[in-house]
Design a protein around this motif. Structure first.
Motif, short mmCIF file in Angstrom:
data_model
loop_
_atom_site.label_atom_id
_atom_site.label_comp_id
_atom_site.label_asym_id
_atom_site.label_seq_id
_atom_site.Cartn_x
_atom_site.Cartn_y
_atom_site.Cartn_z
N LEU A 65 39.92 29.32 33.69
CA LEU A 65 39.86 30.79 33.56
C LEU A 65 39.56 31.46 34.90
CD1 LEU A 65 38.02 31.08 30.11
CD2 LEU A 65 40.41 31.70 30.65
N VAL A 66 38.69 30.85 35.69
CA VAL A 66 38.40 31.44 37.01
C VAL A 66 39.65 31.38 37.90
CG1 VAL A 66 37.04 31.17 39.12
CG2 VAL A 66 35.95 30.87 36.89
N THR A 67 40.30 30.24 37.89
CA THR A 67 41.51 30.08 38.71
C THR A 67 42.58 31.08 38.29
OG1 THR A 67 40.96 27.72 38.81
CG2 THR A 67 43.13 28.35 39.59
N GLY A 68 42.69 31.28 37.00
CA GLY A 68 43.67 32.25 36.49
C GLY A 68 43.34 33.67 36.92
N ARG A 69 42.06 34.02 36.88
CA ARG A 69 41.68 35.37 37.32
C ARG A 69 41.97 35.55 38.81
NH1 ARG A 69 36.74 34.97 34.96
NH2 ARG A 69 35.75 35.51 36.94
N PHE A 70 41.73 34.48 39.57
CA PHE A 70 42.04 34.53 41.01
C PHE A 70 43.53 34.85 41.20
CE2 PHE A 70 43.28 32.88 45.10
CZ PHE A 70 42.24 33.24 45.94
N PHE A 71 44.38 34.16 40.44
CA PHE A 71 45.82 34.42 40.57
C PHE A 71 46.13 35.88 40.28
CE2 PHE A 71 50.16 34.82 39.17
CZ PHE A 71 50.86 34.02 40.03
N MET A 72 45.53 36.38 39.21
CA MET A 72 45.83 37.76 38.81
C MET A 72 45.33 38.78 39.84
SD MET A 72 47.51 37.78 36.02
CE MET A 72 48.11 36.56 34.87
N GLU A 73 44.19 38.52 40.42
CA GLU A 73 43.60 39.46 41.38
C GLU A 73 44.24 39.38 42.76
OE1 GLU A 73 39.45 38.54 41.61
OE2 GLU A 73 39.05 39.14 39.54
N LYS A 74 44.55 38.16 43.19
CA LYS A 74 44.89 37.97 44.59
C LYS A 74 46.39 37.74 44.82
CE LYS A 74 40.41 37.71 45.71
NZ LYS A 74 39.70 38.75 46.47
N LEU A 75 47.05 37.09 43.90
CA LEU A 75 48.44 36.70 44.18
C LEU A 75 49.47 37.58 43.47
CD1 LEU A 75 47.97 32.83 44.17
CD2 LEU A 75 47.75 34.44 46.05
N LEU A 76 49.20 37.91 42.21
CA LEU A 76 50.19 38.68 41.47
C LEU A 76 50.49 40.06 42.08
CD1 LEU A 76 52.06 38.25 39.09
CD2 LEU A 76 50.33 39.23 37.58
N PRO A 77 49.49 40.71 42.73
CA PRO A 77 49.79 42.04 43.31
C PRO A 77 50.92 42.04 44.34
CG PRO A 77 47.41 41.71 43.21
CD PRO A 77 48.06 40.39 42.83
N GLU A 78 51.33 40.87 44.81
CA GLU A 78 52.45 40.82 45.76
C GLU A 78 53.75 41.37 45.16
OE1 GLU A 78 52.84 36.85 47.31
OE2 GLU A 78 50.75 36.84 47.94
N THR A 79 53.83 41.47 43.86
CA THR A 79 55.06 41.99 43.25
C THR A 79 55.39 43.39 43.78
OG1 THR A 79 53.75 42.80 41.35
CG2 THR A 79 54.86 40.67 41.10
N ALA A 80 54.35 44.16 44.09
CA ALA A 80 54.59 45.54 44.54
C ALA A 80 55.38 45.58 45.85
CB ALA A 80 53.25 46.27 44.71
#
Lengths: 596, 596
Positions: A560-575
């Motif tokens: 769950l922590v690793t997943g939150r990291f992905f959502m916070e740090k990596l997924l925003p690159e879509t913009a």
């Protein structure tokens, strides 16, 4: 020296909990892959990879392959024995049909095993990987006699296979190829020409090598519509299955490469070699595409696998290396310095790799399951949906998993400081080995074009719409769940970016194809991020449900922590990808070639 | 085989037009560097790099350095003669003081020359580069006698220099170092210990090597406050300047590295070697920092230089390689396929590299000019402002130019398809060579921490505020200029992101230093993007003015297109860095070390 531990727990979580593979028990082979069988197979595969293949990885890099003047090629010390062990263990035939000596188990399972073997020893794993690719093409397009002659030996690992596409002047654009096939009276062909970059083209692991070769039959149309596929064994096979005369194919030289030194990359000279047509005349690409789709998924797994083994070694080093003190006060007071894993920037780097690896693994399992459904289901609708998914996700997986996987090996190497640049630590080998996966089986720029130009518009965009629909429905279903908000909110935003980008392409690329070309790589990366984010949402939901049902477990809490990291740090690159796509192609296309 | 052409026109545009170096004629040495002198020097430097150094680049990689049992090290064939030519040409002393035999010309000019030499042959250029770094430390902290003894020989390239910091158990955290210095009655010291990763530690280019060595004087305090700097010549120097006895320092082994094979990376064993203190006892880091700041700017240039030469070769290949047809119709009807430079994704890749290179080169010139002002101006305010700039920009340059420079070598290699993975094309060497620049002279994560933790808050944020003020004022001044809108609008947005990120750090990192640590790398990249964007705005303005004044020229037209590409495609990344920074450090710090 690097080490490796196969991520059995993670694979089991994906198979059992996230994708609930037992739901597919109606498909052939799946009932044989019951939970305990899977556990046993994954355990044995882990052992083989950790204990037999991994110790040969550095040897393979150091020794490389050697060609003798007679054209024979010697693989690194230990490779022959290890290949025999892999073959005799039935590992090459794990998901091959039982009638040809395989075990008929799901591809989903053999791809998991594949990851372990590639992490342990990428160069070695290619000998078997290419054999399976060639087998797949023979199974789909070969005559019954061709299948009977070659497939059982290849499944058993007694012979290996190759793909011969590239020529010095053509790789991507195979319509330019010149290798010639001349029809003989007995129905066979004489093949003449030079092929380059032939992985495992010549070696000493097995007594025969079955080459699948693209060539142009005399008088065939120019371009890609005049290309046919042939099977050309290194040693001709007698009617009784015994080996006969040596065929007219030899290894002219082996390439000196950046990495995968343990795999022989050959220039292959065909000089009136005897070959037989596979499939229809002038439709050689059909057979090749069967191999290529298999191979592209396999190459995607290479990106993940190198990222995984590099991550594991970076973590081990970060836990041990003492250097500096934590910004928030001494953590290891009994030591002259704190282990570097206390530092936020080290953790950022490690979590960036881990958050990718776990979602990439999920994408591979997800897509391998679709491959099983596409090939094994009785329901035409299920088959079509699965096939749509495969077509759409193959370029995304190949492009994104190898680009990011390579970048991750570089980051993992960085954790070692100067030691990472020194050969003996093995980190730089991961970088050199992983690099090829971005290039072969269609360079990643080609994958992006395949996605944007072919897979996206196919059937009126059916496959993409199904994917958007699935992710959107998932987000809607779980959007009200407070615990899922950290996953669903960013996933919805990312999906929105992907849909905007898709809309922009629909409006701007039809009339102006350069807009598609200029957007392709960004679109592929944007697509990959959304798919990885969707995987994280699904994994998080399952982890939360398991914790609710059975209480917290370290594995699930970390997930769950690793997943939150992905959502916070990596997924925003879509913009950023969206912004780049929307800025169009005018500037990109403005300069004349000589202005560069 | 790769080729190289020094970007003389681009450097001249920066020196003459963008930064108007003639405005600095009040500084010592600048009048000597008049426009025609600069032209002559750049022309000669280009010739030397293109004709002498570049042809040795691949030889150096293939042969590497060899250590004999007696501890001597042989450099690759041709290196010795080339080094002699560089030394005799006065290239090492270009900006060294005239009293020590140098030419006293601006560092701005010698950094431009430096880029050419590194593009041509990075491993070779390190022998001279380290010599200049060691010279700088001696000039600042050495006694008059030390300067007299060593500096003229080093400026002349008769002897070379090294930096000895790292030990097996410590690199970043030099407070842990163990090399011991025992005071002798004559004021000298006996140095004993092992240093690793010593570039150019032993070689056959010159008859002496001047090692600068960090060691701990017996009885000194623990940690970094007990570290002193020593000069330890390989061969002792007699009072009359002639060479005397061999000192107790030997090369124990040379490392097998990923790249820069032409440079010998040595384990250096000091066994009661005679050394002399440089500067004050226990203040060795002061002297080292002089070397390190010089060296960090030099390493930043390595990132740019490898990116430049990789770009040039990728362009040449993209113009020649025929593969596929343009999406908008056949472009080269007389050929079997179009050159791949017609494809948008190929252009996107090339322009991404080029748009970085040109702005990075501008940043280097800009900062080198500040270095000249900081060292040569009579005005204390000018000196302080220039020194602030140097301190702030050094970590940004080192971190961003090497990270991006490396990534660009990978992209350039990608243009070659499978051929890029083969050693003979030389593209994979650029990747392997460039990789080290992200690691040494302070790994890039350390640069980011230096920026966020030290340079940003220093003097109440004076340096950063000055930078923000300068960029903001520039944007305001030109914001009304319609032709500049494509540059000023995105630059203002990016500056806004940087200021928001800075504000966030001020509010969130003081009480919680992990927020600074977790944000550091993103902040560095965000800072670098704004600085590069500012360079583009300035270059664009000058190009537009020149076009208005003297009409369009191909060089200027290309400059404007490349700049717009940067603004449209690369600068928008600032938004993601800001989003990541603002997401804080909670997730990054949550896991226990054993959970990774």
């Amino acid at each position: 020296m690097p080490t490796y531990k196969a991520p059995v727990e993670d694979v089991t979580f994906l198979l059992n909990d996230v994708f609930q593979i037992d739901r597919y028990d109606n498909l052939p082979g799946f009932t044989d892959a019951s939970a305990d069988v899977r556990e046993a197979i994954l355990g044995e595969a882990a052992k083989l990879s950790e204990e037999v293949l991994q110790p040969l990885n550095r040897v393979g890099d150091l020794e490389g392959c050697k060609r003798s003047d007679d054209g024979s090629v010697t693989t690194p010390k230990g490779f022959k024995e290890a290949f025999k062990q892999v073959a005799e263990g039935g590992w090459l035939g794990l998901s091959a049909p039982a009638e040809y000596g395989g075990q008929g188990l799901p591809v989903t399972l053999s791809q998991a095993v594949n990851e372990f073997q590639i992490s342990a020893n990428m160069a070695f794993s290619m000998y078997g990987g290419l054999t399976m690719g060639a087998t797949a093409a023979l199974l789909v397009h070969g005559t019954p006699e061709q299948k009977k002659t070659y497939v059982p030996k290849m499944v058993a690992g007694e012979w290996t296979g190759t793909m011969n596409l590239t020529e010095p002047h053509c790789g991507t654009d195979l319509g330019l190829l010149r290798t010639k096939a001349v029809r003989q009276q007995d129905g066979s062909f004489k093949i003449t020409g030079t092929k380059i970059f032939i992985s495992a083209g010549e070696h000493d692991l097995t007594e025969n090598i079955i080459h699948l070769v693209l060539a142009r039959i005399e008088g065939a149309p120019a371009g890609i519509k005049g290309v046919s596929l042939f099977v050309v064994p290194k040693v001709l096979v007698n009617a009784d299955g015994s080996l006969g005369a040596r065929n007219g194919v030899t290894c002219g030289s082996i390439e000196h490469k950046m990495g995968i030194h343990g795999n022989s990359t050959c220039v292959m000279n065909y000089d009136n070699a005897t070959g037989w047509l596979i499939g229809e005349e002038n439709k050689g690409m059909q057979g090749m595409f069967v191999m290529m789709n298999e191979a592209r998924l396999g190459v995607a797994v290479q990106g993940l696998a190198q990222s995984e083994v590099a991550y594991q070694n970076a973590v081990a080093y970060a836990r041990e290396r003492l250097q500096g003190r934590s910004l928030t006060g001494v953590k290891a007071a009994d030591k002259p310095a704190d282990p570097i894993i206390v530092h936020p920037d080290v953790r950022r780097t490690l979590l960036t790799i881990r958050a990718f690896n776990e979602a990439a693994r999920a994408m591979v399992v997800w897509t391998a399951l679709k491959s099983d459904v596409a090939h094994r289901s009785n329901d035409p609708k299920d088959r079509q949906e699965a096939d749509d998914h495969m077509g759409l996700m193959t370029p995304v997986l190949k492009g994104v998993l190898t680009d990011t996987g390579f970048a991750n090996t570089v980051s993992a190497q960085q954790m070692f400081g100067g030691h990472g640049y020194i050969a003996e630590h093995g980190m730089e080998q991961f970088v050199r080995d992983a690099r090829i996966s971005m290039i072969y089986e269609g360079a990643n720029g080609i994958q992006a074009l395949d996605l944007v130009g072919r897979k996206l518009p196919r059937d009126g965009g059916r496959a993409a719409m199904a994917f958007f629909g699935e992710v959107g429905a998932y987000a809607k279903e779980h959007g009200g769940d407070e615990a899922m908000k950290p996953f669903i909110t960013p996933l919805s935003a990312a999906l929105g970016h992907l849909q905007q980008a898709t809309g922009w392409l629909m409006q701007n690329a039809l009339a102006k194809p350069d807009n598609a070309g200029a957007a392709a790589t960004d679109y592929m990366k944007l697509f990959g991020l959304v798919a990885l984010g969707y995987m994280w949402a699904r994994m998080a939901k399952v982890a939360q449900d398991k914790i609710t049902a059975s209480g917290a477990a370290p594995y699930l809490a970390t997930k769950l922590v690793t997943g939150r990291f992905f959502m916070e740090k990596l997924l925003p690159e879509t913009a950023v990808h969206l912004a780049r796509i929307q800025s169009g192609s005018a500037t990109t296309m403005e300069l004349a070639a000589e202005a560069f």
